[in-house]
Design an enzyme around this catalytic site. Sequence first.
Site, PDB file in Angstrom:
ATOM      1  N   TYR A 286       0.869  -1.189   0.000  1.00 47.00           N
ATOM      2  CA  TYR A 286       0.000   0.000   0.000  1.00 47.00           C
ATOM      3  C   TYR A 286       0.901   1.232   0.000  1.00 47.00           C
ATOM      4  O   TYR A 286       1.592   1.505   0.978  1.00 47.00           O
ATOM      5  CB  TYR A 286      -0.911  -0.055   1.224  1.00 47.00           C
ATOM      6  CG  TYR A 286      -1.870   1.101   1.401  1.00 47.00           C
ATOM      7  CD1 TYR A 286      -2.076   2.075   0.434  1.00 47.00           C
ATOM      8  CD2 TYR A 286      -2.604   1.203   2.581  1.00 47.00           C
ATOM      9  CE1 TYR A 286      -2.966   3.116   0.624  1.00 47.00           C
ATOM     10  CE2 TYR A 286      -3.505   2.243   2.786  1.00 47.00           C
ATOM     11  CZ  TYR A 286      -3.675   3.199   1.809  1.00 47.00           C
ATOM     12  OH  TYR A 286      -4.543   4.237   2.014  1.00 47.00           O
TER      13      TYR A 286
ATOM     14  N   LYS B 176      -1.490  -1.305  -4.038  1.00 46.15           N
ATOM     15  CA  LYS B 176      -2.520  -0.260  -4.055  1.00 46.15           C
ATOM     16  C   LYS B 176      -1.774   1.065  -3.989  1.00 46.15           C
ATOM     17  O   LYS B 176      -1.103   1.367  -2.999  1.00 46.15           O
ATOM     18  CB  LYS B 176      -3.460  -0.394  -2.862  1.00 46.15           C
ATOM     19  CG  LYS B 176      -4.443   0.774  -2.729  1.00 46.15           C
ATOM     20  CD  LYS B 176      -5.160   0.719  -1.385  1.00 46.15           C
ATOM     21  CE  LYS B 176      -6.211   1.810  -1.251  1.00 46.15           C
ATOM     22  NZ  LYS B 176      -5.662   3.162  -1.068  1.00 46.15           N
TER      23      LYS B 176
END
Length: 301
Positions: free
Chosen positions: A137, A166
């Site tokens: 992330y 992400k």
Amino acid sequence: MKRLSGVTVAALTPLTDDGTQVDHEAIKEYVDFLIQKGVHGIFALGTTGEGLLLTVEERKKALESFIKAVSGRATLIAHCGALRFEEVKELLSHAKSSGADGAAIVSPFYYKYRSDEIVEFFLRATENVEDFPIYLYNIPGLTGNWITPKIANQIHEKNPNIVGVKDSSGDLLHVLSLINDTYQDFDVVVGCDRAFLSILQMGAKGCVSGPAAVFPEFFVRLYEQFKKGDIEGARQTQRKLTKLSLALGDGASIPILKTVLSWRGINAGGCRSPLKILNETELQKLKISIETVLEEVKLTF
């Protein structure tokens, strides 16, 4: 293994009105709302979900409520990031044993880390976790540390269980580099709503969106139009989606998201301190702004 694609919602975490407790009963109603709107995935307890403001035990219990509420109807990814990798390992183990479809881990934060330190953090945190997809992330605006394609490749080479990233950097050149300069089996999902159509055309698998936690239908519509090849229709939807996203502060304000969601009939309660729900003046200003945009895009609460 389920992997992220299409529209994944960066879910809010319903709390009591004073923000001191997770409202487990409200999670079911909220998840049902999202599923009925057609979302493909739910990203639980991340930035939008106030995950880092909750204790480890609160995160575990909240995740269990999300898993129960989803009940296999969408891909459920548990955010397991923390400053200490021991806590990450604990949260990962719990997420897998509890039935989540996968997990995500934010890059180490607060301190400025070298690239080799970031690689070591992810590898140590995920060692011995098998048959459970994990996403890096990248949100450097909050962490101060970037996950570059080189870092992603080094991690993926040593642990193929880490299947994607992400990216919430908002930097489309960086996103393009992640898509083009990582392995073909390494997925990229993006948290940049105003560029949703663009990132799909670039090759991203989908989005993970905060504003979609409140207005998922525009994101679902755009994705369906894109998959059907209706690019002009998707462009028109993107314009509407962008107006909504801007009115919601691009998803950066959890109090705004929770307030507008309540106007849609879904109560997500208050926020964990020091976050605060809006005062009356702020509420009136927001209501006018949102109503104006909803009229423009032909949508009601």
